[in-house]
Design an enzyme around this catalytic site. Structure first.
Site, PDB file in Angstrom:
ATOM      1  N   ASP A 136       0.860  -1.177   0.000  1.00 11.33           N
ATOM      2  CA  ASP A 136       0.000   0.000   0.000  1.00 11.33           C
ATOM      3  C   ASP A 136       0.905   1.238   0.000  1.00 11.33           C
ATOM      4  O   ASP A 136       2.124   1.160   0.176  1.00 11.33           O
ATOM      5  CB  ASP A 136      -0.981  -0.010   1.179  1.00 11.33           C
ATOM      6  CG  ASP A 136      -2.243   0.797   0.830  1.00 11.33           C
ATOM      7  OD1 ASP A 136      -2.180   1.626  -0.103  1.00 11.33           O
ATOM      8  OD2 ASP A 136      -3.288   0.604   1.482  1.00 11.33           O
TER       9      ASP A 136
HETATM   10  C1  BGC Z   1      -5.106   3.058  -0.089  1.00 13.03           C
HETATM   11  C2  BGC Z   1      -5.212   1.987  -1.158  1.00 13.03           C
HETATM   12  C3  BGC Z   1      -5.032   2.586  -2.519  1.00 13.03           C
HETATM   13  C4  BGC Z   1      -3.707   3.328  -2.574  1.00 13.03           C
HETATM   14  C5  BGC Z   1      -3.411   3.944  -3.917  1.00 13.03           C
HETATM   15  C6  BGC Z   1      -3.879   3.921  -0.259  1.00 13.03           C
HETATM   16  O1  BGC Z   1      -3.899   5.014   0.573  1.00 13.03           O
HETATM   17  O2  BGC Z   1      -5.091   2.439   1.176  1.00 13.03           O
HETATM   18  O3  BGC Z   1      -6.457   1.341  -1.047  1.00 13.03           O
HETATM   19  O4  BGC Z   1      -5.104   1.598  -3.501  1.00 13.03           O
HETATM   20  O5  BGC Z   1      -3.731   4.351  -1.600  1.00 13.03           O
HETATM   21  O6  BGC Z   1      -4.223   5.014  -4.180  1.00 13.03           O
END
Ligand code: BGC
Length: 731
Positions: free
Chosen positions: A261
């Site tokens: 993440d």
């Molecule tokens: C979120 C993810 C997301 C990623 C990219 C993160 O802050 O937890 O779910 O895919 O950002 O945008």
């Protein structure tokens, strides 16, 4: 241009260490108000081979420019993997996932994912960070709106449908994109519903509740997995070797790419399990994380980690090979501009009819006293009131991809189109979190003389989603003031509730509204879908995929709670509260319609079945009404005596059925005997001999469901004779 051979092994042999680290690094495009473009620094990084993938970059021109920098500007010419959060639509925005889950319609779930994939692919995207599979039982958690709700069985069906929809039969199809199942694991169990907090599910919870949907995604062939931000009992998921190498790669046989993440690898330092970025990078790589999303931890940390002996070149190579293999599966080596050809479909909202169907099927009719709904096509004026009545942007919900507010049909606009023969009167009445007495007075004046008041209330889209947790998920006070005044005006009030979660509603509001419809954040076709549901053109069929608490103090609450030795009763010493009810406001599976088909002649065949074997449940769905009905029948299981105390009810399946007026429709559902399986004391799945009941109907209320029993023969015993009992004998 360098070597664009599609042989990952050959490419790997030519790569320098920094180029390998580059393939494991995902950078971000710059998101601007007018549209995204790659940051100059990103283009430099791409040319230097220091970035193998990019997120938050879309549109044909921007992706073409970035891909050109990669394939023409970098030494080896390896194309970029372009990722984006295509969560519930790309340009055509469908209802938020929690809402779409309420449709209980895997075919719909698959079609909306396929539609989103085709729009995204035509914008240059090859990878989505979806589906989100976090089983969530706490409406304080803002991200409950991004997933399919509280049931592991529902989440597993959701996972399979979404993966198939995004990916299709082959990733090389330029109209499909790779899916990422996220966030492994137990992100939905963060303590007290606070985002990014620690989760401490029991190993049983992990096995029974949080992991099955990810197993289903792997079985459906998901290309990528994203570990969660949170730690699980002290081990951050991003560094959780047992989970990622053990359960995921070893146990489930997952051979795809694991993507961290956003910044999660660098955050291992903040979690306090790594002293610096080299240790953080080593922990993540060793656990099996291939791509570092935007943290720069692999960039800064992998080379020193190698020098310190914390990782091996083989580990780095294995990760690089997995990334190259995904690029190959997507057909990027053959065509780095996949999806962007002259035959690409035109930009714009391409799936309005599907968005309207999905939004209509997602809406859940919670209350309908005196059959105030459906509204007739002709009659007196309708007052459309509230801060969500004419709020185009709010309809998008969290994660709106490339969706645009101007593409959304507001409730007000959709109702005007759907009820052309009725006068519509509009007043805002209150802001979402602000209001004045004058606004309320104007709204009450608008309501006077109307046949029906539609009060469109709820949350702003920014109040739901990532980092949008609410300690008190309630209707903001100014809207409660407005509701109070409208109810006092004496006109029948229909509450249209927009939210990304169940909101705690005061008793007077529930009692005072003639009808309540959970509309969630319905997406681009919000208004048309609402008109369909309110007019009966599409009778409501949505069912709650999540229990709707009556009070904050009940949270976490869900339908699959285990029995207590002292179930709640009038007796004092039983499992209940002194000050709030123990029952939810609306149970899981609740959802009214305009006609009520009945389940009749329920039977199980055979009544006694050998393990392993198959059980077929048969019933007739009887439609006594004079209109066509479509309904979802939910199937719960109940295991009255087992070696591990089981929930009173657990969803184990569901089926959508249609019936013409007066029709009796024969329905059958077949399960393997593993429908009765549960993790034993050692957490290994077991099916036990004895009775298992299936309860069919709608909401998870035992007394309301039709019951049939099956006897399982040849399974494991729930109790052993003392002589066979393993372990020390006391005495
Ligand atoms: C979120 C993810 C997301 C990623 C990219 C993160 O802050 O937890 O779910 O895919 O950002 O945008």
């Amino acid at each position: 241009m360098g070597d664009t051979s599609a042989d990952p092994g050959r490419l790997l042999a030519q790569m320098t260490l920094p180029e390998k680290v580059g393939q494991l690094t995902m950078i971000t495009g710059e998101w601007a108000q007018t549209g995204p473009k790659a940051m100059p620094v990103s283009v430099d990084a791409i040319r230097a081979g220091a970035a193998g993938s990019i997120l938050n970059l879309w549109s044909p021109d921007a992706v073409r420019a970035a891909q050109r920098a990669a394939v023409e500007g970098s030494r080896l010419g390896i194309p970029l993997l372009v990722g984006f959060d295509v969560v519930h639509g790309h340009r055509t925005i469908f209802p938020v996932p929690l809402a779409e889950a309420a449709a209980f319609d895997p075919d719909l779930w698959q079609r909306t994912a396929a539609a989103a994939a085709s729009e995204a692919a035509a914008d240059g995207i090859g990878l989505t960070f979806a589906p989100m599979l976090d089983v969530a039982r706490d409406p304080r958690w803002g991200r409950i709106c991004e997933g399919p709700g509280e049931s592991p069985v529902l989440a597993a069906r959701w996972a399979a449908a979404k993966v198939r929809g995004f990916q299709g039969a082959a990733l090389a199809d330029p109209a499909r994109i790779a899916a990422t199942a996220k966030h492994l694991g137990a992100y939905g169990a963060v303590a007290a519903g606070r985002d990014y907090a620690s989760a401490d599910p029991s190993p049983r919870d992990l096995a029974e509740v949080h992991l099955p949907a990810f197993a289903a995604a792997v079985q459906a062939g998901v290309a990528a997995i994203m570990p969660a931000f949170n730690d699980i009992a002290g081990q951050p998921a991003t560094a959780h070797t047992d989970l990622l190498q053990g359960w995921l790669r070893g146990g489930q046989g997952f051979g795809g790419v694991v993507i961290s993440d956003y910044n999660a690898i660098a955050e291992l330092v903040v979690h306090g399990v790594a002293a610096d970025l080299a240790e953080a990078a080593a922990l993540a790589l060793r656990a099996g994380v291939d791509i570092d999303m935007m943290g720069g931890a692999y960039q800064a940390g992998l080379v020193p980690a190698l020098a310190r002996g914390l990782v091996t070149m083989d580990q780095i190579d294995a990760a690089v090979l997995r990334v190259l293999a995904l690029k190959q599966r997507l057909g990027l080596f053959a065509d780095p501009f996949r999806g962007l050809g002259a035959d690409a479909p035109p930009a714009g909202v391409r799936f309005r009819a599907l968005a309207r169907e999905a939004a209509g099927k997602a809406m859940v009719l919670l209350k309908n006293e005196g059959a105030v709904l459906p509204l007739t096509c002709s009659g007196g004026p309708i007052a459309v009131i509230g801060p969500l009545a004419d709020a185009a942007e709010e309809m998008l919900g969290a994660w709106s991809g490339a969706g645009r507010a101007e593409d959304c049909v507001t409730f007000r606009a959709g109702l005007a189109a759907g009820f052309p023969d009725r006068a519509l009167r509009y007043a805002e009445g209150a802001g979402i979190e602000s209001g004045t007495a004058a606004m309320i007075a104007a709204a009450v004046a608008t309501a006077q003389g109307a046949d029906t008041v539609l009060l469109c209330a709820g949350e702003a889209r920014a109040m739901s989603g990532e980092a949008s947790c609410r300690g008190a998920p309630v209707l903001p006070e100014p809207q409660l003031d407005l509701a109070r005044a409208l109810i006092a005006s004496g006109r029948p009030v229909v509450l249209i509730l927009c939210s990304g979660r169940p909101l705690i509603l005061p008793d007077w509001l529930v009692a005072g509204c003639a009808a309540i419809l959970a509309a969630w954040f319905p997406g681009a076709e919000a208004g048309h879908a609402l008109a369909d549901v309110l007019s009966g053109a599409r009778a409501p069929t949505g069912r709650l995929p999540v229990t709707w608490p009556a009070a904050i103090g009940q949270i976490p609450i869900h339908h699959a709670l285990r029995r207590s030795g002292r179930p709640a009763s009038a007796d004092h010493y039983t499992s209940k509260y002194l000050d709030i009810p123990v029952e939810p406001l609306f149970p899981f599976g609740h959802g009214l319609s305009y006609a009520s088909p009945q389940i009749e002649a329920l039977r199980a065949e055979p009544a006694t079945v050998d393990v392993p074997g198959q059980i077929t449940l048969r019933f007739e769905l009887v439609n006594p009404a004079s209109q066509h009905v479509e309904t979802t029948v939910l199937v719960y299981r109940q295991d009255p005596v087992a070696s591990i105390a089981r929930p009173v009810l657990e969803l184990c399946g569901f089926v959508r059925v249609q019936a013409a007026p007066g029709e009796r429709v024969p329905v059958s559902l077949t399960f393997g005997t593993d429908v009765a399986a549960f993790p034993g004391a050692d957490l290994a799945p077991r099916v036990e001999t004895g009775r298992i009941d299936f309860l069919l109907g709608t909401r998870a209320v035992e007394a309301e469901l039709a019951r049939v029993s099956v006897h399982l023969r040849g399974g494991l015993p729930h109790i052993l004779p003392q002589a066979e009992q393993a372990g020390p004998v006391q005495g």
